[in-house]
Design a protein around this motif. Structure first.
Motif, PDB file in Angstrom:
ATOM      1  N   ILE A  15       0.863  -1.173   0.000  1.00 46.73           N
ATOM      2  CA  ILE A  15       0.000   0.000   0.000  1.00 46.73           C
ATOM      3  C   ILE A  15       0.904   1.229   0.000  1.00 46.73           C
ATOM      4  O   ILE A  15       1.729   1.400   0.894  1.00 46.73           O
ATOM      5  CB  ILE A  15      -0.920   0.013   1.238  1.00 46.73           C
ATOM      6  CG1 ILE A  15      -1.772  -1.258   1.269  1.00 46.73           C
ATOM      7  CG2 ILE A  15      -1.789   1.259   1.245  1.00 46.73           C
ATOM      8  CD1 ILE A  15      -2.529  -1.450   2.560  1.00 46.73           C
ATOM      9  N   LEU A  16       0.742   2.070  -0.992  1.00 51.10           N
ATOM     10  CA  LEU A  16       1.542   3.283  -1.113  1.00 51.10           C
ATOM     11  C   LEU A  16       0.706   4.455  -0.602  1.00 51.10           C
ATOM     12  O   LEU A  16      -0.372   4.724  -1.123  1.00 51.10           O
ATOM     13  CB  LEU A  16       1.939   3.508  -2.570  1.00 51.10           C
ATOM     14  CG  LEU A  16       2.842   4.682  -2.862  1.00 51.10           C
ATOM     15  CD1 LEU A  16       4.196   4.485  -2.184  1.00 51.10           C
ATOM     16  CD2 LEU A  16       3.026   4.838  -4.350  1.00 51.10           C
ATOM     17  N   ILE A  17       1.191   5.130   0.423  1.00 50.25           N
ATOM     18  CA  ILE A  17       0.466   6.253   1.007  1.00 50.25           C
ATOM     19  C   ILE A  17       1.278   7.522   0.797  1.00 50.25           C
ATOM     20  O   ILE A  17       2.356   7.680   1.384  1.00 50.25           O
ATOM     21  CB  ILE A  17       0.214   6.021   2.506  1.00 50.25           C
ATOM     22  CG1 ILE A  17      -0.623   4.763   2.691  1.00 50.25           C
ATOM     23  CG2 ILE A  17      -0.457   7.233   3.140  1.00 50.25           C
ATOM     24  CD1 ILE A  17      -0.870   4.391   4.116  1.00 50.25           C
ATOM     25  N   PRO A  18       0.778   8.431  -0.057  1.00 48.86           N
ATOM     26  CA  PRO A  18       1.509   9.684  -0.266  1.00 48.86           C
ATOM     27  C   PRO A  18       1.330  10.609   0.935  1.00 48.86           C
ATOM     28  O   PRO A  18       0.248  10.721   1.486  1.00 48.86           O
ATOM     29  CB  PRO A  18       0.867  10.268  -1.522  1.00 48.86           C
ATOM     30  CG  PRO A  18      -0.494   9.680  -1.556  1.00 48.86           C
ATOM     31  CD  PRO A  18      -0.412   8.340  -0.878  1.00 48.86           C
ATOM     32  N   MET A  19       2.400  11.246   1.339  1.00 47.56           N
ATOM     33  CA  MET A  19       2.364  12.192   2.449  1.00 47.56           C
ATOM     34  C   MET A  19       3.177  13.411   2.047  1.00 47.56           C
ATOM     35  O   MET A  19       4.039  13.322   1.187  1.00 47.56           O
ATOM     36  CB  MET A  19       2.965  11.559   3.702  1.00 47.56           C
ATOM     37  CG  MET A  19       2.277  10.303   4.174  1.00 47.56           C
ATOM     38  SD  MET A  19       3.109   9.576   5.586  1.00 47.56           S
ATOM     39  CE  MET A  19       2.702  10.756   6.850  1.00 47.56           C
ATOM     40  N   SER A  20       2.899  14.519   2.681  1.00 46.40           N
ATOM     41  CA  SER A  20       3.703  15.705   2.408  1.00 46.40           C
ATOM     42  C   SER A  20       4.323  16.196   3.710  1.00 46.40           C
ATOM     43  O   SER A  20       3.808  15.965   4.796  1.00 46.40           O
ATOM     44  CB  SER A  20       2.871  16.803   1.761  1.00 46.40           C
ATOM     45  OG  SER A  20       1.832  17.200   2.619  1.00 46.40           O
ATOM     46  N   ALA A  21       5.423  16.865   3.563  1.00 42.45           N
ATOM     47  CA  ALA A  21       6.133  17.446   4.701  1.00 42.45           C
ATOM     48  C   ALA A  21       6.753  18.760   4.247  1.00 42.45           C
ATOM     49  O   ALA A  21       6.849  19.026   3.048  1.00 42.45           O
ATOM     50  CB  ALA A  21       7.209  16.489   5.194  1.00 42.45           C
TER      51      ALA A  21
END
Length: 90
Positions: A15-21
């Motif tokens: 499962i690929l979960i995009p996140m931003s920082a």
């Protein structure tokens, strides 16, 4: 296939979960100093917390309440979760 163990199969699910920082640099005019930080939170609320002294009086940013965003860099991060399931024979 002669043994019971041969019927067992391992399957993987990714499962690929995009996140931003953000990596950011703040500037205080009253101190004439810069501060470098990073967060996964909303940057605007993060700067407000620095200005309110939320992170404690012993922190560098608590010495001023006029921090402004000088530079912000948006970073996209991906977390990969891998689960294993064992499929049993019928």
């Amino acid at each position: 296939l002669k043994t019971k163990e041969a019927f067992f199969t391992e399957a993987s699910i990714f499962i690929l979960i995009p996140m931003s920082a953000y990596c950011y640099i703040l500037y205080s005019k009253s101190l004439d100093r810069f501060y470098i930080g990073a967060t996964h939170d909303d940057l605007k609320s993060r700067v407000e917390k620095h200005n309110q002294g939320t992170y404690g009086k012993h922190r560098f940013t608590s010495t001023a309440d006029d921090w402004k965003t000088f530079i912000k860099i948006l970073i996209f991060v991906s977390k990969i979760f891998k689960d294993f399931y064992t499929i049993l024979p019928p």
